[in-house]
Design a protein around this motif. Structure first.
Motif, PDB file in Angstrom:
ATOM      1  N   MET A   1       0.845  -1.178   0.000  1.00  0.00           N
ATOM      2  CA  MET A   1       0.000   0.000   0.000  1.00  0.00           C
ATOM      3  C   MET A   1       0.886   1.235   0.000  1.00  0.00           C
ATOM      4  O   MET A   1       1.739   1.387   0.864  1.00  0.00           O
ATOM      5  CB  MET A   1      -0.894  -0.012   1.242  1.00  0.00           C
ATOM      6  N   PHE A   2       0.700   2.075  -0.981  1.00  0.00           N
ATOM      7  CA  PHE A   2       1.359   3.372  -1.030  1.00  0.00           C
ATOM      8  C   PHE A   2       0.272   4.409  -0.773  1.00  0.00           C
ATOM      9  O   PHE A   2      -0.647   4.564  -1.553  1.00  0.00           O
ATOM     10  CB  PHE A   2       2.032   3.577  -2.383  1.00  0.00           C
ATOM     11  N   HIS A   3       0.394   5.098   0.354  1.00  0.00           N
ATOM     12  CA  HIS A   3      -0.618   6.055   0.796  1.00  0.00           C
ATOM     13  C   HIS A   3       0.013   7.440   0.862  1.00  0.00           C
ATOM     14  O   HIS A   3       0.939   7.672   1.636  1.00  0.00           O
ATOM     15  CB  HIS A   3      -1.145   5.631   2.167  1.00  0.00           C
ATOM     16  N   LEU A   4      -0.491   8.361   0.050  1.00  0.00           N
ATOM     17  CA  LEU A   4      -0.043   9.751   0.052  1.00  0.00           C
ATOM     18  C   LEU A   4      -1.028  10.555   0.885  1.00  0.00           C
ATOM     19  O   LEU A   4      -2.236  10.497   0.657  1.00  0.00           O
ATOM     20  CB  LEU A   4       0.016  10.297  -1.381  1.00  0.00           C
ATOM     21  N   ILE A   5      -0.494  11.305   1.843  1.00  0.00           N
ATOM     22  CA  ILE A   5      -1.333  12.102   2.749  1.00  0.00           C
ATOM     23  C   ILE A   5      -0.928  13.562   2.611  1.00  0.00           C
ATOM     24  O   ILE A   5       0.242  13.908   2.746  1.00  0.00           O
ATOM     25  CB  ILE A   5      -1.188  11.617   4.204  1.00  0.00           C
ATOM     26  N   THR A   6      -1.919  14.409   2.341  1.00  0.00           N
ATOM     27  CA  THR A   6      -1.669  15.833   2.151  1.00  0.00           C
ATOM     28  C   THR A   6      -2.576  16.639   3.066  1.00  0.00           C
ATOM     29  O   THR A   6      -3.527  16.105   3.642  1.00  0.00           O
ATOM     30  CB  THR A   6      -1.873  16.237   0.669  1.00  0.00           C
ATOM     31  N   GLY A   7      -2.268  17.893   3.184  1.00  0.00           N
ATOM     32  CA  GLY A   7      -3.081  18.805   3.977  1.00  0.00           C
ATOM     33  C   GLY A   7      -2.305  20.069   4.235  1.00  0.00           C
ATOM     34  O   GLY A   7      -1.109  20.153   3.959  1.00  0.00           O
ATOM     35  N   GLY A   8      -2.988  21.048   4.757  1.00  0.00           N
ATOM     36  CA  GLY A   8      -2.355  22.317   5.074  1.00  0.00           C
ATOM     37  C   GLY A   8      -1.553  22.227   6.361  1.00  0.00           C
ATOM     38  O   GLY A   8      -1.600  21.231   7.087  1.00  0.00           O
ATOM     39  N   SER A   9      -0.853  23.286   6.650  1.00  0.00           N
ATOM     40  CA  SER A   9      -0.068  23.374   7.869  1.00  0.00           C
ATOM     41  C   SER A   9      -0.989  23.269   9.083  1.00  0.00           C
ATOM     42  O   SER A   9      -2.021  23.930   9.147  1.00  0.00           O
ATOM     43  CB  SER A   9       0.678  24.710   7.889  1.00  0.00           C
ATOM     44  N   GLY A  10      -0.637  22.399  10.015  1.00  0.00           N
ATOM     45  CA  GLY A  10      -1.421  22.233  11.233  1.00  0.00           C
ATOM     46  C   GLY A  10      -2.733  21.494  11.036  1.00  0.00           C
ATOM     47  O   GLY A  10      -3.603  21.533  11.909  1.00  0.00           O
ATOM     48  N   SER A  11      -2.880  20.784   9.923  1.00  0.00           N
ATOM     49  CA  SER A  11      -4.150  20.112   9.604  1.00  0.00           C
ATOM     50  C   SER A  11      -4.354  18.809  10.359  1.00  0.00           C
ATOM     51  O   SER A  11      -5.460  18.286  10.403  1.00  0.00           O
ATOM     52  CB  SER A  11      -4.237  19.835   8.101  1.00  0.00           C
ATOM     53  N   GLY A  12      -3.288  18.238  10.921  1.00  0.00           N
ATOM     54  CA  GLY A  12      -3.381  16.942  11.580  1.00  0.00           C
ATOM     55  C   GLY A  12      -2.880  15.803  10.713  1.00  0.00           C
ATOM     56  O   GLY A  12      -3.018  14.633  11.074  1.00  0.00           O
TER      57      GLY A  12
END
Length: 185
Positions: A1-12
């Protein structure tokens, strides 16, 4: 499993990524009936000032006691020495990209060559594990008057995020601590 996780600064996104990595590790152990395998935490943030040192210490506290083995890898993922079949969490692509793009003297390297070097590093990680989690930052929603070099970095990271999202089995954006599925294969 290749899981890419993104989000803004301080998003958790960091705590979500750690939880997912440990979950994948537990699932793999249960399916194979084997002993616990280490989860590798590839840390890419260089400790170069008080602010970054505090951020590093906060991340260390977050993962304390969770069983991660930390390997500092600021550049050249393709040369990282890793045990086979360990879960790998790369925290984070944004720092790695900056480290690869900018030389110590502040001069930028070629974005295309830098991107290819990073992608080769990701392939290297995928050759060492069945479970790779990569944390990156959302860069497409920010509006600002940036220098040419910063705009170049943001564009490069955006293209890298797109390429990795295409390669990934799963993509999640974390918004205010809430994981929002973007891609599920």
């Amino acid at each position: 499993m290749f899981h890419l996780i993104t989000g803004g600064s301080g998003s958790g996104k960091s705590s979500y990524a750690e939880e997912r990595m440990l979950c994948y590790s537990r699932q793999e152990e249960a399916m194979e009936g084997k002993g616990k395998r280490p989860c590798i935490y590839l840390a890419s943030m260089k400790p170069y000032g008080e602010e970054t040192q505090k951020k590093i210490e906060r991340h260390q506290r977050m993962r304390a006691g969770k069983g991660f083995v930390t390997i500092e890898c600021y550049t050249e993922l393709d040369k990282a020495v890793l045990p086979l079949n360990s879960g790998i969490l790369l925290e984070c692509l944004s720092n790695l990209a900056a480290n690869e793009l900018y030389r110590k003297d502040g001069v930028s390297r070629d974005c295309i060559k830098t991107s290819e070097r990073i992608l080769e590093g990701i392939r290297h990680l995928l050759n060492h594990t069945e479970n790779l989690v990569v944390v990156t930052n959302e860069v497409s929603s920010d509006i600002g008057a940036y220098s040419f070099e910063t705009k170049e970095y943001i564009a490069m990271l955006g293209r890298l995020n797109q390429r990795l999202a295409d390669m990934a089995d799963k993509v999640t954006e974390v918004v205010y601590g809430i994981p929002v599925p973007v891609k599920e294969s």
